[in-house]
Design an enzyme around this catalytic site. Structure first.
Site, PDB file in Angstrom:
ATOM      1  CB  CYS A 111      -0.904   0.030   1.221  1.00 14.80           C
ATOM      2  SG  CYS A 111      -1.833   1.537   1.426  1.00 14.80           S
ATOM      3  CB  CYS A 138       0.859   1.133   4.425  1.00 14.65           C
ATOM      4  SG  CYS A 138      -0.827   0.970   5.043  1.00 14.65           S
ATOM      5  CG  HIS A 153      -4.499  -0.462   5.157  1.00 12.09           C
ATOM      6  ND1 HIS A 153      -4.035   0.147   4.002  1.00 12.09           N
ATOM      7  CD2 HIS A 153      -5.642  -1.137   4.555  1.00 12.09           C
ATOM      8  CE1 HIS A 153      -4.745  -0.299   2.808  1.00 12.09           C
ATOM      9  NE2 HIS A 153      -5.636  -0.934   3.009  1.00 12.09           N
ATOM     10  CG  HIS A 197      -6.782   9.170   0.119  1.00 13.95           C
ATOM     11  ND1 HIS A 197      -6.841   7.919  -0.154  1.00 13.95           N
ATOM     12  CD2 HIS A 197      -7.149   9.976  -0.980  1.00 13.95           C
ATOM     13  CE1 HIS A 197      -7.204   8.009  -1.239  1.00 13.95           C
ATOM     14  NE2 HIS A 197      -7.390   9.272  -2.112  1.00 13.95           N
ATOM     15  CG  HIS A 251      -8.487  14.406  -2.111  1.00 14.14           C
ATOM     16  ND1 HIS A 251      -7.180  14.551  -2.989  1.00 14.14           N
ATOM     17  CD2 HIS A 251      -8.786  13.251  -2.081  1.00 14.14           C
ATOM     18  CE1 HIS A 251      -7.306  13.259  -3.693  1.00 14.14           C
ATOM     19  NE2 HIS A 251      -8.101  12.590  -3.059  1.00 14.14           N
TER      20      HIS A 251
END
Ligand code: 5GP
Ligand code: ZN
Length: 116
Positions: A3, A6, A45, A98, A100
């Site tokens: 990943c 990660c 994760h 994630h 933004h």
């Protein structure tokens, strides 16, 4: 696990860090789409918003508590947009949750540019 994010958390891939604590890392997007474009990721994760559940939502809450401060640190003065692309239709390209933070200028109002 293979990943990308990660690996950034582990320090194996460098990033331009904005903020870090035990739960999260915030760093500048490598291909910014606005004057401010920061990604905030959990250190554990989580694949996407679809994988947020009772066991891991605490870290998501921590991220949300910190986002206003991170936005300011990144230079946002007049508002920002928070986006989490989830799955193929949204164009999610990194399978690690994630957020933004996009700002630093007035943003187009619509997802599709030709919308009134
Ligand atoms: P997504 O399309 O999955 O919502 O967003 C992934 C984001 O990660 C994209 O905006 C892309 O530019 C960014 N990105 C991809 N690889 C890297 C990298 O190695 N470093 C950084 N800082 N950003 C990356
Ligand atoms: Zn990951």
């Amino acid at each position: 696990m293979d990943c990308l994010f990660c690996k950034i958390i582990a320090g194996d891939i460098p990033c331009k860090k904005v903020y870090e604590d035990d739960n999260m890392l915030a760093f500048h997007d490598i291909a910014p789409e606005a004057p401010v474009h920061v990604l905030v990721i959990p250190k554990c994760h989580i694949g996407s918003m679809d994988e947020v559940n009772e066991a891991n939502s605490g870290v998501v809450a921590k991220i949300f508590e910190k986002i206003p401060e991170i936005a300011k640190m990144a230079g946002v003065k007049n508002g920002y947009r928070l986006i989490s692309n989830c799955g193929p239709d949204a164009g999610q390209s990194v399978m690690h949750l994630h957020f933004h933070i996009i700002g630093g200028t007035e943003l187009p109002l619509h997802v599709f540019p030709d919308q009134e």
